[in-house]
Design a protein around this motif. Structure first.
Motif, PDB file in Angstrom:
ATOM      1  N   MET B   1     -34.022 -93.848  14.846  1.00  0.00           N
ATOM      2  CA  MET B   1     -34.057 -92.462  14.410  1.00  0.00           C
ATOM      3  C   MET B   1     -35.232 -91.758  15.084  1.00  0.00           C
ATOM      4  O   MET B   1     -36.329 -92.303  15.178  1.00  0.00           O
ATOM      5  N   SER B   2     -35.048 -90.574  15.665  1.00  0.00           N
ATOM      6  CA  SER B   2     -36.129 -89.847  16.356  1.00  0.00           C
ATOM      7  C   SER B   2     -37.053 -89.221  15.341  1.00  0.00           C
ATOM      8  O   SER B   2     -36.743 -89.092  14.158  1.00  0.00           O
ATOM      9  N   TRP B   3     -38.232 -88.811  15.850  1.00  0.00           N
ATOM     10  CA  TRP B   3     -39.212 -88.198  14.938  1.00  0.00           C
ATOM     11  C   TRP B   3     -38.636 -86.950  14.246  1.00  0.00           C
ATOM     12  O   TRP B   3     -38.750 -86.847  13.015  1.00  0.00           O
ATOM     13  N   PRO B   4     -38.028 -86.059  14.988  1.00  0.00           N
ATOM     14  CA  PRO B   4     -37.562 -84.821  14.293  1.00  0.00           C
ATOM     15  C   PRO B   4     -36.563 -85.116  13.195  1.00  0.00           C
ATOM     16  O   PRO B   4     -36.650 -84.554  12.103  1.00  0.00           O
ATOM     17  N   ASP B   5     -35.628 -86.033  13.483  1.00  0.00           N
ATOM     18  CA  ASP B   5     -34.633 -86.310  12.440  1.00  0.00           C
ATOM     19  C   ASP B   5     -35.280 -86.927  11.218  1.00  0.00           C
ATOM     20  O   ASP B   5     -34.940 -86.602  10.065  1.00  0.00           O
ATOM     21  N   ASP B   6     -36.249 -87.817  11.545  1.00  0.00           N
ATOM     22  CA  ASP B   6     -36.934 -88.487  10.455  1.00  0.00           C
ATOM     23  C   ASP B   6     -37.686 -87.487   9.559  1.00  0.00           C
ATOM     24  O   ASP B   6     -37.649 -87.557   8.315  1.00  0.00           O
ATOM     25  N   GLU B   8     -37.203 -84.115   9.385  1.00  0.00           N
ATOM     26  CA  GLU B   8     -36.342 -83.090   8.794  1.00  0.00           C
ATOM     27  C   GLU B   8     -35.633 -83.601   7.535  1.00  0.00           C
ATOM     28  O   GLU B   8     -35.310 -82.818   6.629  1.00  0.00           O
ATOM     29  N   ALA B   9     -35.461 -84.918   7.472  1.00  0.00           N
ATOM     30  CA  ALA B   9     -34.800 -85.473   6.297  1.00  0.00           C
ATOM     31  C   ALA B   9     -35.597 -85.246   5.019  1.00  0.00           C
ATOM     32  O   ALA B   9     -35.041 -85.249   3.924  1.00  0.00           O
ATOM     33  N   GLY B  10     -36.906 -85.032   5.204  1.00  0.00           N
ATOM     34  CA  GLY B  10     -37.744 -84.837   3.994  1.00  0.00           C
ATOM     35  C   GLY B  10     -37.803 -83.405   3.511  1.00  0.00           C
ATOM     36  O   GLY B  10     -38.349 -83.121   2.422  1.00  0.00           O
ATOM     37  N   LEU B  11     -37.276 -82.483   4.299  1.00  0.00           N
ATOM     38  CA  LEU B  11     -37.372 -81.052   3.891  1.00  0.00           C
ATOM     39  C   LEU B  11     -36.341 -80.719   2.802  1.00  0.00           C
ATOM     40  O   LEU B  11     -35.241 -81.292   2.789  1.00  0.00           O
ATOM     41  N   ASP B  25     -40.364 -75.192  13.304  1.00  0.00           N
ATOM     42  CA  ASP B  25     -41.780 -75.212  13.675  1.00  0.00           C
ATOM     43  C   ASP B  25     -42.497 -76.400  13.041  1.00  0.00           C
ATOM     44  O   ASP B  25     -43.303 -77.097  13.702  1.00  0.00           O
ATOM     45  N   ILE B  26     -42.199 -76.635  11.764  1.00  0.00           N
ATOM     46  CA  ILE B  26     -42.857 -77.760  11.078  1.00  0.00           C
ATOM     47  C   ILE B  26     -42.460 -79.090  11.735  1.00  0.00           C
ATOM     48  O   ILE B  26     -43.308 -79.948  12.043  1.00  0.00           O
ATOM     49  N   VAL B  27     -41.179 -79.208  11.949  1.00  0.00           N
ATOM     50  CA  VAL B  27     -40.683 -80.476  12.534  1.00  0.00           C
ATOM     51  C   VAL B  27     -41.251 -80.676  13.943  1.00  0.00           C
ATOM     52  O   VAL B  27     -41.734 -81.764  14.292  1.00  0.00           O
ATOM     53  N   ASP B  28     -41.264 -79.621  14.736  1.00  0.00           N
ATOM     54  CA  ASP B  28     -41.740 -79.744  16.126  1.00  0.00           C
ATOM     55  C   ASP B  28     -43.224 -80.076  16.173  1.00  0.00           C
ATOM     56  O   ASP B  28     -43.687 -80.895  16.996  1.00  0.00           O
ATOM     57  N   GLU B  29     -43.974 -79.406  15.248  1.00  0.00           N
ATOM     58  CA  GLU B  29     -45.421 -79.640  15.285  1.00  0.00           C
ATOM     59  C   GLU B  29     -45.751 -81.090  14.902  1.00  0.00           C
ATOM     60  O   GLU B  29     -46.543 -81.798  15.572  1.00  0.00           O
ATOM     61  N   LEU B  30     -45.111 -81.560  13.823  1.00  0.00           N
ATOM     62  CA  LEU B  30     -45.394 -82.927  13.373  1.00  0.00           C
ATOM     63  C   LEU B  30     -44.829 -83.962  14.367  1.00  0.00           C
ATOM     64  O   LEU B  30     -45.448 -85.021  14.612  1.00  0.00           O
ATOM     65  N   SER B  31     -43.684 -83.650  14.959  1.00  0.00           N
ATOM     66  CA  SER B  31     -43.108 -84.566  15.963  1.00  0.00           C
ATOM     67  C   SER B  31     -44.029 -84.682  17.176  1.00  0.00           C
ATOM     68  O   SER B  31     -44.265 -85.785  17.685  1.00  0.00           O
ATOM     69  N   ASP B  32     -44.573 -83.512  17.579  1.00  0.00           N
ATOM     70  CA  ASP B  32     -45.498 -83.516  18.713  1.00  0.00           C
ATOM     71  C   ASP B  32     -46.728 -84.377  18.396  1.00  0.00           C
ATOM     72  O   ASP B  32     -47.213 -85.169  19.230  1.00  0.00           O
ATOM     73  N   GLN B  64     -42.453 -87.087   6.251  1.00  0.00           N
ATOM     74  CA  GLN B  64     -41.504 -86.311   5.459  1.00  0.00           C
ATOM     75  C   GLN B  64     -42.212 -85.580   4.312  1.00  0.00           C
ATOM     76  O   GLN B  64     -41.955 -84.403   4.026  1.00  0.00           O
ATOM     77  N   LYS B  65     -43.125 -86.344   3.699  1.00  0.00           N
ATOM     78  CA  LYS B  65     -43.849 -85.762   2.566  1.00  0.00           C
ATOM     79  C   LYS B  65     -44.715 -84.587   3.018  1.00  0.00           C
ATOM     80  O   LYS B  65     -44.775 -83.527   2.368  1.00  0.00           O
ATOM     81  N   LEU B  66     -45.378 -84.780   4.178  1.00  0.00           N
ATOM     82  CA  LEU B  66     -46.242 -83.715   4.699  1.00  0.00           C
ATOM     83  C   LEU B  66     -45.408 -82.486   5.082  1.00  0.00           C
ATOM     84  O   LEU B  66     -45.789 -81.331   4.811  1.00  0.00           O
ATOM     85  N   ALA B  67     -44.264 -82.796   5.747  1.00  0.00           N
ATOM     86  CA  ALA B  67     -43.398 -81.664   6.126  1.00  0.00           C
ATOM     87  C   ALA B  67     -42.941 -80.885   4.895  1.00  0.00           C
ATOM     88  O   ALA B  67     -42.915 -79.656   4.856  1.00  0.00           O
TER      89      ALA B  67
END
Lengths: 110, 523
Positions: B1-6, B8-11, B25-32, B64-67
């Motif tokens: 599972m990629s970072w963004p999918d991982d 986004e599942a928590g949102l 934006d949240i997903v991209d920033e944390l994925s980066d 996920q929790k942070l997102a």
């Protein structure tokens, strides 16, 4: 280190790091570690909520750029952020001077 | 599972007012961030296994929790605002529902009250209508009874008897006489006071007087032209008398006469006129009953022959001084003519065959309007004792027992000779002259004389002006009037006083006439 000691200064440290120039989240954690000689280690759970809060308070502004095929969010200090940073620095100095005075430790102004 | 999918599942599930780029934006920033950390991990420790787990372990918290926390921080205001709005809406809806409920309850209550009020009003209306109907029925019943009673002869009670007078015109047919005045005067047997009733005959010739007590009554029938007849009728208990009277069919034929005065030389030029009374003396006989005209006519005849007729003649203090009819010729006052005079040019319309003309008065005429203004010193027409009811005691001392002054003896004329020349007796001429010059009155005669003195109070036009002291003293002098010397040069307010004086005696009394002032213009 005790995280309670750091929690009051997180925003000041972030602002100080960003004051050097536009930067992004991961780089900020690395800079804090480097500039504190590994003493402070900002967790992501503290960093990103603080960054977003400062952005909402208009002390920071942000823009997205492309880097390594990904979108990356860069933060920069606003004029208001600069003022707040100066104010926080003065408060910290007074705090440190007071703490040093109580502890009987020598205090050297940077 | 990629970072963004991982991440986004928590949102949480998308919200309606969520900014469109927030999740990305949240997903991209944390994925980066995680990708940078992974790159560094691979760079620093290329030989160690599972770098991804190490990166996640160093992350300090679940991405996920942070997102989710970042998303909630960003959406906090919006969510709060939504919740607040929802709360407000809910509260408002509750308030509205409550208000609607109250209004509905109130309207229900009002509706019930209105229905009750309507029912009550209808009930009252029905009651009222029923009461009105009952009252109306009662009134009808009473009216019917009243009609019955009216149709019944009222003489059922012996104490009251219907009285009618039927007047018929003379002739074979004896048609009903309408418009005749009928007077009933008299005293019931059981009553002490006299009653007086007056009715006019209807088209059937009947004057209905309702019911009267038994008694004797005087019935006077008067024709529209003045002739009248009086008869007596006795009303017995239990009877219903109808008094029948036959009246003249028509008034006497009109004619005209020419009254005049034979002026003696002694009075000529004195500017006096004669007031005389004309009384018809003949009667019309109907069924041997005399119809007479009791009305007197009054004429003022001047020396130049012109005449004026008056309805009646009285003096103003005729009644006030209580001198009875004699006062008309005794009291020095202005004459009052109650009706406007009718000027006549020598001829007087007359109905009847003969007349008695009595001299009532010789008067001084006002030069302004030729109406009698005052009689000044009055001559008595006969040397009779004075009569008074109000001053009986005082007058009786002067004149003896009370007597009524006799009516003046008149001269009788017939229409056969329409030139009615009235003569003034010599003794009257003498008394007139004496009256006009009271200072020359002989004095020792047995007769009494009344003569007037007038006090002239000079005043302004309306009689309310105030006089200076000098003027007042001067103007309040008493004068005995000598008309021929009467220097009237301005307007006067005349206040008259009566002075009764016995011949040869200095004792007398005076009495002010009640406000008999009269203003006139002198010559």
């Amino acid at each position: 280190m005790d995280s309670k000691l750091l929690s009051g200064a997180v925003e000041m440290l972030i602002l100080e790091v960003i004051a050097a120039g536009p930067t992004y989240g991961y780089q900020i954690t690395q800079d804090v570690i480097a500039r504190s000689n590994g003493y402070f280690e900002l967790t992501e759970g503290s960093l990103y909520p603080a960054l977003h809060r400062l952005e909402r308070q208009k002390f920071l502004s942000a823009d997205w750029r492309e880097a390594d095929g990904r979108r990356r969010k860069y933060y920069r200090l606003t004029a208001a952020g600069k003022k707040v940073l100066e104010q926080k620095k003065q408060e910290w100095q007074q705090f440190a001077r007071g703490v040093h005075g109580v502890l009987g430790l020598p205090y050297v102004m940077a | 599972m990629s970072w963004p999918d991982d991440i986004e599942a928590g949102l949480p599930a998308p919200e309606q007012n969520e900014p469109p780029a927030l999740r990305r934006d949240i997903v991209d920033e944390l994925s980066d961030h995680l990708q940078c950390a992974l790159n560094r991990e691979l760079l620093n420790h290329p030989d160690e296994p599972d770098p991804r787990s190490r990166v996640l372990a160093r992350f300090g918290s679940s991405p996920q929790k942070l997102a989710r926390q970042l998303w909630l921080d960003a959406m906090k205001e919006t969510l709060m605002s939504n919740r607040l709005m929802l709360t407000i809406v809910v509260v408002l809806a509750a308030v509205c529902l409550t208000a609607c409920g109250m209004i509905w309850t109130q309207s229900k209550l009002l509706q019930e009250m209105a229905l009750q009020a309507r029912d009550e009003t209808q009930r009252l209306l029905h009651q009222r209508e029923a009461a009105s109907q009952a009252l109306l029925a009662q009134n009808r019943e009473l009216l019917a009874k009243l009609n019955e009673l009216q149709q019944q002869p009222p003489a059922q009670s012996p104490g009251w008897n219907p009285l009618k007078v039927r007047v018929l015109l003379d002739g074979e047919e004896q048609t009903p006489a309408a418009g005749f005045d009928v007077e009933v005067n008299g005293k019931a047997l059981s009553e002490s006071e006299e009653i007086g009733l007056r009715e006019k005959t209807a088209t059937d010739g009947v004057a209905n007087f309702g019911v009267v007590r038994p008694g004797q009554y005087r019935v006077t029938v008067m024709a529209p032209w003045g002739e009248s007849e009086t008869l007596y009728s006795v009303v017995r208990p239990g009877t219903e008398p109808v008094v029948e009277v036959v009246a003249p069919r028509q008034a006497p034929s009109p004619t005209s006469v020419r009254p005049s005065v034979e002026w003696p030389d002694a009075l000529k030029g004195l500017d006096v006129a004669v007031v005389c009374r004309l009384q018809r003396t003949d009667t019309t006989l109907i069924n041997e009953r005399a119809w007479a005209d009791g009305h007197a006519r009054y004429l003022l005849i001047r020396q130049d022959g012109t005449m004026a007729e008056y309805g009646s003649v009285h003096s103003e203090n005729y009644r006030a001084n209580g001198f009875g009819e004699a006062a008309d010729r005794l009291v020095t006052i202005p004459l009052t003519f109650y009706t406007d005079p009718t000027s006549l040019e020598g001829e007087l319309p007359w109905r009847g065959k003969s007349a008695e003309v009595a001299l009532l008065q010789l008067v001084k005429l006002s030069p302004q309007n030729e109406l009698p203004t005052a009689r000044g010193t009055l001559p008595l027409l006969s040397p009779s004792p004075l009569y008074s009811s109000a001053y009986w005691q005082q007058l009786s001392q002067l004149s003896g027992p009370r007597q009524r002054e006799p009516e003046p003896t008149g001269q009788t004329f017939s229409i056969d000779n329409p030139d009615w020349k009235v003569s003034i007796p010599d003794n009257l001429v003498k008394e007139v002259i004496a009256g006009l010059s009271p200072d020359d009155y002989p004095g020792e005669s047995a007769s009494q004389v009344a003569f007037g003195t007038m006090t002239f109070l000079r005043s302004d036009k309306d009689g309310n002006g105030e006089l200076s002291e000098t003027e007042a003293n001067e103007s309040q002098r008493s004068h005995r009037i000598k008309f021929s010397e009467f220097p009237v040069t301005r307007q006067y307010f005349v206040q008259t006083y009566l002075e009764m004086r016995k011949s040869g005696s200095s004792s007398g009394f005076s009495r002010s006439a009640p406000s008999s002032g009269r203003s006139f213009i002198g010559r």
